[in-house]
Design a protein around this motif. Structure first.
Motif, short mmCIF file in Angstrom:
data_model
loop_
_atom_site.label_atom_id
_atom_site.label_comp_id
_atom_site.label_asym_id
_atom_site.label_seq_id
_atom_site.Cartn_x
_atom_site.Cartn_y
_atom_site.Cartn_z
N MET A 251 -15.32 -8.57 0.63
CA MET A 251 -14.99 -8.63 2.06
C MET A 251 -13.48 -8.63 2.21
O MET A 251 -12.84 -9.67 2.31
CB MET A 251 -15.64 -9.87 2.69
N ARG A 252 -12.89 -7.45 2.18
CA ARG A 252 -11.44 -7.34 2.12
C ARG A 252 -10.95 -6.17 2.96
O ARG A 252 -11.73 -5.28 3.36
CB ARG A 252 -11.00 -7.17 0.68
N ALA A 253 -9.65 -6.16 3.19
CA ALA A 253 -9.04 -5.16 4.06
C ALA A 253 -9.18 -3.75 3.47
O ALA A 253 -9.07 -3.54 2.26
CB ALA A 253 -7.57 -5.48 4.27
N TRP A 254 -9.37 -2.80 4.39
CA TRP A 254 -9.50 -1.39 4.01
C TRP A 254 -8.73 -0.54 5.00
O TRP A 254 -8.77 -0.79 6.22
CB TRP A 254 -10.97 -0.98 4.00
N LEU A 255 -8.01 0.46 4.48
CA LEU A 255 -7.25 1.37 5.33
C LEU A 255 -7.88 2.75 5.42
O LEU A 255 -7.81 3.41 6.46
CB LEU A 255 -5.81 1.50 4.82
N GLY A 256 -8.45 3.21 4.30
CA GLY A 256 -9.04 4.55 4.28
C GLY A 256 -8.09 5.63 3.83
O GLY A 256 -8.11 6.75 4.35
N VAL A 257 -7.24 5.32 2.85
CA VAL A 257 -6.33 6.31 2.29
C VAL A 257 -6.63 6.53 0.81
O VAL A 257 -6.94 5.60 0.09
CB VAL A 257 -4.85 5.90 2.46
N ASN A 258 -6.57 7.78 0.39
CA ASN A 258 -6.63 8.13 -1.03
C ASN A 258 -5.23 8.50 -1.46
O ASN A 258 -4.62 9.42 -0.89
CB ASN A 258 -7.57 9.31 -1.27
N CYS A 259 -4.69 7.77 -2.46
CA CYS A 259 -3.28 7.95 -2.84
C CYS A 259 -3.13 8.14 -4.34
O CYS A 259 -3.99 7.73 -5.14
CB CYS A 259 -2.46 6.72 -2.43
N VAL A 260 -2.01 8.73 -4.72
CA VAL A 260 -1.60 8.80 -6.12
C VAL A 260 -0.20 8.23 -6.22
O VAL A 260 0.58 8.27 -5.25
CB VAL A 260 -1.63 10.24 -6.67
N GLU A 261 0.11 7.70 -7.38
CA GLU A 261 1.41 7.07 -7.58
C GLU A 261 2.51 8.11 -7.78
O GLU A 261 2.32 9.11 -8.48
CB GLU A 261 1.36 6.14 -8.81
N GLN A 262 3.67 7.85 -7.16
CA GLN A 262 4.89 8.60 -7.42
C GLN A 262 6.01 7.59 -7.64
O GLN A 262 5.86 6.41 -7.31
CB GLN A 262 5.22 9.53 -6.25
N ASP A 263 7.11 8.05 -8.21
CA ASP A 263 8.19 7.14 -8.55
C ASP A 263 8.69 6.35 -7.35
O ASP A 263 9.08 5.18 -7.47
CB ASP A 263 9.37 7.91 -9.17
N LEU B 189 -2.57 -5.68 -0.04
CA LEU B 189 -3.48 -5.40 1.07
C LEU B 189 -4.61 -6.42 1.12
O LEU B 189 -4.94 -6.96 2.18
CB LEU B 189 -4.04 -3.99 0.92
N TRP B 190 -5.20 -6.72 -0.04
CA TRP B 190 -6.36 -7.60 -0.09
C TRP B 190 -6.01 -9.07 0.01
O TRP B 190 -6.81 -9.87 0.52
CB TRP B 190 -7.15 -7.34 -1.37
N SER C 236 -6.22 -11.94 6.43
CA SER C 236 -7.63 -11.67 6.71
C SER C 236 -7.93 -10.19 6.53
O SER C 236 -7.03 -9.33 6.59
CB SER C 236 -7.99 -12.11 8.13
N ALA C 237 -9.21 -9.87 6.33
CA ALA C 237 -9.60 -8.47 6.11
C ALA C 237 -9.25 -7.60 7.32
O ALA C 237 -8.88 -6.44 7.17
CB ALA C 237 -11.08 -8.40 5.80
N GLU C 238 -9.36 -8.16 8.50
CA GLU C 238 -9.10 -7.40 9.72
C GLU C 238 -7.83 -7.95 10.37
O GLU C 238 -7.82 -9.05 10.92
CB GLU C 238 -10.29 -7.47 10.66
N ARG C 239 -6.74 -7.18 10.24
CA ARG C 239 -5.45 -7.65 10.74
C ARG C 239 -4.52 -6.45 10.97
O ARG C 239 -4.83 -5.32 10.54
CB ARG C 239 -4.79 -8.60 9.73
N ASP C 240 -3.41 -6.70 11.63
CA ASP C 240 -2.41 -5.66 11.87
C ASP C 240 -1.47 -5.56 10.67
O ASP C 240 -0.96 -6.58 10.18
CB ASP C 240 -1.60 -5.98 13.13
N ILE C 241 -1.26 -4.34 10.21
CA ILE C 241 -0.44 -4.06 9.03
C ILE C 241 0.59 -2.99 9.41
O ILE C 241 0.28 -2.06 10.17
CB ILE C 241 -1.31 -3.58 7.86
N ALA C 242 1.79 -3.11 8.87
CA ALA C 242 2.83 -2.11 9.10
C ALA C 242 3.06 -1.32 7.82
O ALA C 242 3.42 -1.89 6.79
CB ALA C 242 4.12 -2.77 9.55
N LEU C 243 2.84 -0.01 7.89
CA LEU C 243 3.12 0.87 6.76
C LEU C 243 4.41 1.63 7.03
O LEU C 243 4.55 2.27 8.08
CB LEU C 243 1.99 1.88 6.55
N GLU C 244 5.34 1.56 6.09
CA GLU C 244 6.53 2.39 6.18
C GLU C 244 6.27 3.65 5.37
O GLU C 244 5.99 3.59 4.16
CB GLU C 244 7.75 1.65 5.62
N VAL C 245 6.34 4.81 6.05
CA VAL C 245 6.04 6.07 5.37
C VAL C 245 7.21 7.05 5.54
O VAL C 245 7.96 6.99 6.52
CB VAL C 245 4.74 6.72 5.91
N LEU C 246 7.33 7.93 4.55
CA LEU C 246 8.29 9.02 4.62
C LEU C 246 7.50 10.28 4.95
O LEU C 246 6.59 10.67 4.20
CB LEU C 246 9.02 9.17 3.29
#
Length: 348
Positions: free
Chosen positions: A253-265, A308-309, A313-323
């Motif tokens: 029972m944990r937070a989920w965003l729904g993104v599939n990602c790969v690692e970069q430097d 993230l987890w 709480s599992a359901e909360r507001d999150i800020a993602l910084e993206v390029l």
């Protein structure tokens, strides 16, 4: 069908004598009536019982299952009998949002079953036969006690069930691009394509892992070597009671965003955004480079998931910084409890 998965005496002897997986195929062929060397009989019988306890598993997802997009409606694999009451351990994605489940015996007979648990955190699934199976359950071993290079046995069930020798080539944490992480995953080689829910056994016929993935590189060091990833059974004991009583562990029972990602430097590159997910609603796009979560650098997949987890709480507001397109921007996302997004499997 049963003859296709008969445990060859030559393989049993090779495993019992501690030969490497690379030499198992060269083990001397013996007839079933031949008397095995002294001290091998018990190991041979244990491996035979282990093989017999692996069944085929067929499932059909509910019509409105969101997992159909990635896993399909009809799924097939294996499961391992672990209880006298017909309890079967499998890999969870086979029975995720399942409407119907059947177990396939060595004779080809299909037996109805119900879903007992789907555990997002570990990846395990539990089903229970609705009629007596007449199959002896396996014994559990300790995955953490298996040494790299140790010869093992991989067994699948169903109409195309088969067994083969393998080696443990590495043991390490594993982070999947679909917001999944486990510690102590077992990586074996050579690879098997029928890995889903297959049993991984040591030379004493003890279950040590459940098949999950085909991977292009099973080794942690050295030349690339294709293989399989198995979920270690050591992860089951701490959550077993929760799974039987509640159908999942608290860790699921944990937070989920729904993104599939790969690692970069310099961050995590978004490859895919799940349909109707929090990330899609927020406007996250494939190609975005995620650099920070709530102001903290994300690092690799493992650190990103744990932030993230464990960050609230599992359901909360999150800020993602993206390029994106050379510009940094902050994308507010409202995470959801992943388990609430699934259609409940029939039986749970």
């Amino acid at each position: 069908m049963a003859s296709s998965r008969t445990l060859a005496v030559g393989m049993a002897l090779a495993l019992a004598l501690g030969l490497s997986a690379g030499t198992v195929s060269a083990a001397p062929a013996l007839h079933v009536d031949d008397a095995p060397p002294s001290g091998v009989t018990q190991q041979r019988l244990a491996l035979k019982r282990a093989s017999d306890a692996v069944l085929g598993l067929l499932s059909t997802a509910t019509e409105d299952a969101s997992s159909i997009d990635t896993l399909g409606e009809q799924r097939s694999g294996s499961g391992v009998v672990i209880g006298n009451d017909g309890l079967v351990l499998t890999i969870g994605y086979l029975i995720l949002e399942a409407e119907d489940v059947e177990l396939v015996l060595d004779s080809g007979k299909r037996m109805p079953a119900r879903v007992v648990a789907y555990d997002l955190a570990s990846g395990f699934g539990l089903v229970q036969a609705l009629v007596p199976l007449g199959v002896e359950p396996v014994q559990f071993g300790q995955a953490q006690a298996v040494a790299e290079g140790e010869p093992l046995l991989v067994v699948s069930g169903g109409d195309e069930g088969a067994l083969s020798a393998a080696q443990l080539v590495s043991r390490r944490s594993y982070s999947g691009y679909w917001e999944y992480h486990i510690d102590g995953a077992l990586f074996t080689s050579p690879p098997r394509t029928d890995h889903s829910g297959a049993g991984l056994f040591n030379a004493r016929g003890e279950l040590i892992g459940i098949g999950s993935l085909l991977v292009p590189d099973a080794q942690s060091n050295g030349p690339r070597r294709a293989g399989n990833m198995f979920v270690p059974v050591d992860l089951l004991s701490p959550i077993f009671t929760e799974l039987r009583e509640h159908g999942l562990s608290r860790a699921s029972m944990r937070a989920w965003l729904g993104v599939n990602c790969v690692e970069q430097d310099d961050g995590l590159r978004v490859l895919r955004v799940s349909r109707d997910s929090p990330a899609e609603t927020a406007g996250v796009q494939p190609g975005d480079l995620i650099r920070r979560l709530d102001g903290t650098p994300v690092g690799g997949l493992e650190s990103f998931y744990k932030m993230l987890w464990n960050g609230g709480s599992a359901e909360r507001d999150i800020a993602l910084e993206v390029l994106r397109d050379g510009h940094t921007q902050t994308v507010p996302v409202h995470s959801v409890d992943r388990m609430r997004t699934f259609t409940r499997a029939r039986g749970i």
